[in-house]
Structure formats: C-alpha cells, structure tokens
Design an enzyme around this catalytic site. Structure first.
Site, PDB file in Angstrom:
ATOM      1  N   SER A  43       0.817  -1.217   0.000  1.00 48.29           N
ATOM      2  CA  SER A  43       0.000   0.000   0.000  1.00 48.29           C
ATOM      3  C   SER A  43       0.848   1.263   0.000  1.00 48.29           C
ATOM      4  CB  SER A  43      -0.873   0.056   1.251  1.00 48.29           C
ATOM      5  OG  SER A  43      -1.848  -0.892   1.207  1.00 48.29           O
ATOM      6  N   PRO A  99      -0.413  -2.181   8.425  1.00 47.43           N
ATOM      7  CA  PRO A  99       0.835  -2.356   9.207  1.00 47.43           C
ATOM      8  C   PRO A  99       1.823  -1.194   9.090  1.00 47.43           C
ATOM      9  CG  PRO A  99       0.923  -3.618   7.171  1.00 47.43           C
ATOM     10  CD  PRO A  99      -0.436  -3.002   7.211  1.00 47.43           C
ATOM     11  N   GLY A 109       2.458   0.988   5.815  1.00 47.08           N
ATOM     12  CA  GLY A 109       3.012   1.404   4.515  1.00 47.08           C
ATOM     13  C   GLY A 109       2.974   2.916   4.292  1.00 47.08           C
ATOM     14  N   ASP A 151      -4.770   2.955  14.723  1.00 52.71           N
ATOM     15  CA  ASP A 151      -5.274   1.670  14.213  1.00 52.71           C
ATOM     16  C   ASP A 151      -5.289   0.670  15.357  1.00 52.71           C
ATOM     17  OD1 ASP A 151      -5.643  -0.844  12.709  1.00 52.71           O
ATOM     18  OD2 ASP A 151      -5.014   0.308  10.959  1.00 52.71           O
ATOM     19  N   ASP A 157      -6.577   5.529   5.050  1.00 52.79           N
ATOM     20  CA  ASP A 157      -6.717   4.402   4.114  1.00 52.79           C
ATOM     21  C   ASP A 157      -7.679   3.367   4.702  1.00 52.79           C
ATOM     22  OD1 ASP A 157      -6.174   2.769   1.926  1.00 52.79           O
ATOM     23  OD2 ASP A 157      -4.333   1.949   2.755  1.00 52.79           O
ATOM     24  N   LYS A 198     -13.226   4.256  -0.962  1.00 49.95           N
ATOM     25  CA  LYS A 198     -13.290   2.843  -1.385  1.00 49.95           C
ATOM     26  C   LYS A 198     -14.556   2.635  -2.212  1.00 49.95           C
ATOM     27  CE  LYS A 198      -9.678   2.131   1.243  1.00 49.95           C
ATOM     28  NZ  LYS A 198      -8.367   1.649   0.830  1.00 49.95           N
TER      29      LYS A 198
HETATM   30  C1  LIG Z   1      -6.021  -0.988   3.932  1.00 50.77           C
HETATM   31  S1  LIG Z   1      -5.448  -1.143   5.551  1.00 50.77           S
HETATM   32  C2  LIG Z   1      -4.306   0.174   5.690  1.00 50.77           C
HETATM   33  C3  LIG Z   1      -2.993  -0.116   5.076  1.00 50.77           C
HETATM   34  C4  LIG Z   1      -1.982   0.973   5.358  1.00 50.77           C
HETATM   35  N1  LIG Z   1      -2.338   2.219   4.706  1.00 50.77           N
HETATM   36  C5  LIG Z   1      -0.603   0.565   4.930  1.00 50.77           C
HETATM   37  O1  LIG Z   1      -0.057   1.199   4.013  1.00 50.77           O
HETATM   38  O2  LIG Z   1      -0.028  -0.369   5.500  1.00 50.77           O
HETATM   39  C6  LIG Z   1      -6.788  -0.554   6.494  1.00 50.77           C
HETATM   40  C7  LIG Z   1      -6.539  -0.475   7.971  1.00 50.77           C
HETATM   41  O3  LIG Z   1      -7.626   0.239   8.549  1.00 50.77           O
HETATM   42  C8  LIG Z   1      -7.836  -0.270   9.854  1.00 50.77           C
HETATM   43  N2  LIG Z   1      -9.172   0.171  10.278  1.00 50.77           N
HETATM   44  C9  LIG Z   1     -10.386  -0.247   9.857  1.00 50.77           C
HETATM   45  N3  LIG Z   1     -11.363   0.447  10.492  1.00 50.77           N
HETATM   46  C10 LIG Z   1     -10.719   1.334  11.289  1.00 50.77           C
HETATM   47  C11 LIG Z   1     -11.170   2.343  12.180  1.00 50.77           C
HETATM   48  N4  LIG Z   1     -12.466   2.615  12.341  1.00 50.77           N
HETATM   49  N5  LIG Z   1     -10.237   3.055  12.847  1.00 50.77           N
HETATM   50  C12 LIG Z   1      -8.912   2.820  12.681  1.00 50.77           C
HETATM   51  N6  LIG Z   1      -8.437   1.878  11.833  1.00 50.77           N
HETATM   52  C13 LIG Z   1      -9.334   1.154  11.166  1.00 50.77           C
HETATM   53  C14 LIG Z   1      -7.626  -1.738   9.704  1.00 50.77           C
HETATM   54  O4  LIG Z   1      -7.268  -2.294  10.976  1.00 50.77           O
HETATM   55  C15 LIG Z   1      -6.486  -1.819   8.682  1.00 50.77           C
HETATM   56  O5  LIG Z   1      -5.252  -1.944   9.362  1.00 50.77           O
END
Ligand SMILES: C[S@@+](CC[C@H](N)C(=O)[O-])C[C@H]1O[C@@H](n2cnc3c(N)ncnc32)[C@H](O)[C@@H]1O
Length: 361
Positions: A194, A228, A230, A246, A282, A311
C-alpha cells in the site's frame, strides 16, 4: 502547439483507464463534457474508452482547451485519434500513411496497447510496425530524429491485430508517462505494498518543486487506519512525526524509528489535541463516512493537507465519487474555506480512488 491546430481527421478522443472501470470513465467524460455544452457518445473497449462528440474535431479542441486530464478521475491518458479498423494484415501501414497525410511534425512516436493481457499480446506487432513507420516519417521530416518533448507526440494505439488508432498528443494535455502509468519501485523495507499508493499520490498531486515545502521534515502527520504501516513509512521517510491510529499491529521496525506513536483507537472518532499538517486515511469504509470525517478535520483546522481513499466496492463508482466529492466541496465552500482539491484513480489504486485536499485559509 495549441489545440486549434489539430489535424483534420481527428474526430474521436481515446481515454485509457484501468480494466473494469470503462463505464465509469465513459460516464465521467460524458458528464464533464456535457457541463461544457459538448455532447457525444462513448464506445468502450477493454481498458479504454472512445468519446465521439457530435461536432468532431471542433468539440475535441474545445474540450481539450477547457478540461485538463488532471480534472478527470478515471482517465490515465487521453488524446484525439483517428480510428483505422479492418486493416489488411498484409498492409497495415498503407492506410496509416494515408491517414497521416498533412499531419505536422511530431517530436516522438509512441506505440501503446490497452493495459490488459490481450494488449500485451500486441507488443510484438507494435514493434514490427514502429520500425518502418519511424524510418519513413523521419525521412519525410515529419518526425524529429531526436526526441523533442516540446512538440506533440504521435501515438499508435494498437487495440487488435486489425485495428489501431493514430493519435496526436500535445505536451501540456497528455500524461507524459508510458501507457499513462507512473511506475514506482516497491521499497523493500516498507511494511506493505500500500505504501506505493501514498507515494504515487504525492507525485500526482504535489509538483516536484513543492515537495520541500509541502512535505517538509519535522511536519506532524496523522495516519488513520495505519497498520501495518506502509503509508506511515512514507511519512517517516519524509522525516515527519507520525501518530498512527489503528487497532491492528504496526510493523515493529517502523516503530523503532522513534518517529511513530501508535494509538489503538477508532480513526473516525479520534481527534488530535493540536492541529497537524497532514492527515492521511486508508480505512476501508463507506465513501460518505470518510467524506464526513474529512470535512470535520478540515473545518476544525485539525489538518492543512489530507490524502485519503474513497473505497468503491459498488457498481456505479463514478456516481459514488461524484456524490462524495460534491458533498465535501459544498461543505467547504459553505464554510468559506479556500482550498485545492483533486481526485485520481491511481495506478496503484484498485477498487478505490485517491483524493488530495490542501486547505489554504
Ligand atoms: C487498507 S489497511 C491500511 C494499510 C496501510 N495504509 C498501509 O499502508 O499499511 C486498512 C486499515 O484500517 C484499519 N481500520 C479499519 N477500520 C478502522 C477504524 N475505524 N479506525 C482505525 N483503523 C481502522 C484496519 O485495521 C487496517 O489496518
């Protein structure tokens, strides 16, 4: 060269997009052209769209003069074309030279294909056509011998063994990257793929000469849905101090940088105690929910710049994007904010688009 000097036989506009997004790309260009009083129909191929306006070349000149590629979300590339179909496989170049009669001198020849597996299968054919084309056009002084990026590009867009489009791309109007794709190298140390989405977004939305000012060391940033890490990794590479929000685990190596604070909370509810320069997000959720959160951040002055994904798991993606962007725009306009906003379906985006907003007051 200004758009009014387009060769006479260009009556169609081709637009490249990600495969599967053709109807969104078509609806968007039709809608935005209609807002300028330009009406036409679209034909879609795989990973491309042809827009055919009612008044041919005149409409295309007006459209290219009034709308920039950066204002289109789903199109990666666009330029006017003449379509040559049902070509004789023994003599494809005859009709090509006929169609090119009277075209001015170009600064380079680019042969491309739709970004699909079928498109890849046409690479060999493209190579076999480009050699004789290049040498004849150069002999006739209709193509410079050295690449000239200040002159228009002559495109050959091969869509099938017997069908190609000859296109004319003026330097200020086209995407300079091959196939309209900015290729980035995945940094091995980054915690997730990502990471390339944020890097590409910066290249797309922030001119290179403004990176030092708008992505400056020491800036404070918040990454919502960070795990994680990115995107956080990219912010850390720019020497920013990052709050990563997160519930999921962050990459351990990234945490060792000492530049990241991990907060295990809901990104939609969490608020910073003081304003920051950057908020990035994200999180996978409904576009309307993300839009409301972004409006809150900007109206409260919690950040000056933001990059976030909308999204798009739904069918009517253009409608969803248009709705979310209009909602944000109305809220910011009503509050009298001065800002820049842009949105693009990036190469590294899949079922999502990326939005940038820069608050200037
Ligand atoms: C697509 S991943 C993000 C990847 C990240 N941008 C990267 O580059 O590694 C989406 C993340 O959003 C988190 N997430 C989902 N709902 C959330 C919320 N309401 N608050 C905080 N994090 C949330 C998930 O735990 C997940 O780690």
């Amino acid at each position: 060269m200004p758009a009014q000097h387009l060769p006479d036989n260009l009556e169609t506009l081709v637009l490249y997009c990600r495969a599967g997004f053709e109807s969104d790309c078509a609806l968007e260009v039709q809608t935005k052209a209609a807002e300028l009083g330009i009406y036409g129909y679209c034909k879609t191929g795989e990973a491309y769209v042809c827009f055919v306006p009612a008044n041919g070349r005149q409409d295309i000149e007006r459209l290219l003069g009034q709308l920039h590629l950066d204002q289109l979300v789903f199109a990666r590339q666009w330029y006017p074309v003449v379509v040559l179909a049902h070509l004789d496989r023994e003599n494809r170049l005859g009709p090509v030279f006929e169609a090119l009669a009277g075209w001015p001198r170009a600064g380079q020849l680019v042969v491309e294909y739709p970004d699909t597996n079928d498109g890849k299968a046409l690479v060999g054919l493209g190579k076999s056509l480009s050699k004789p084309l290049l040498s004849k056009l150069q002999k006739q002084n209709r193509l410079t011998r050295k690449l000239r990026s200040d002159l228009p590009t002559l495109f050959v867009f091969l869509v099938a063994g017997d069908t190609l489009m000859l296109g004319w791309g003026c330097p200020d109007e086209i995407n300079p990257h091959p196939m309209g794709i900015r290729r980035l190298k995945f940094p091995k140390e980054a915690p997730s793929r990502s990471t390339l989405k944020l890097e590409e977004a910066w290249h797309q939305f922030i001119p290179a000469d403004q990176w030092d000012q708008r992505l400056a060391p020491g800036m404070k940033a918040v990454d919502l849905g960070a795990a994680p890490g990115g995107w956080t990794w990219q912010l850390v590479q720019r020497h920013m101090m990052v709050t990563a929000v997160d519930n999921g685990p962050m990459n351990a190596g990234l945490m060792d940088s000492g530049q990241v604070e991990h907060v295990r909370e809901d990104g939609y509810a969490w608020q910073p105690s003081k304003g920051v320069e950057w908020m990035v997000c994200d999180i996978v959720d409904k576009p309307a929910r993300t839009a409301d959160m972004v409006i809150q951040w900007l109206l409260n002055g919690w950040c000056r710049q933001t990059i976030f994904n909308l999204k798009l798991p739904m069918k009517k993606r253009w409608d969803a994007v248009d709705l979310a962007l209009s909602h944000i725009q109305s809220a910011l306009d009503e509050a009298g904010l001065r800002y820049q906003m842009a949105c693009k379906h990036l190469y590294h985006d899949r079922e999502e688009v990326t939005v940038y907003i820069w608050r200037q007051s």
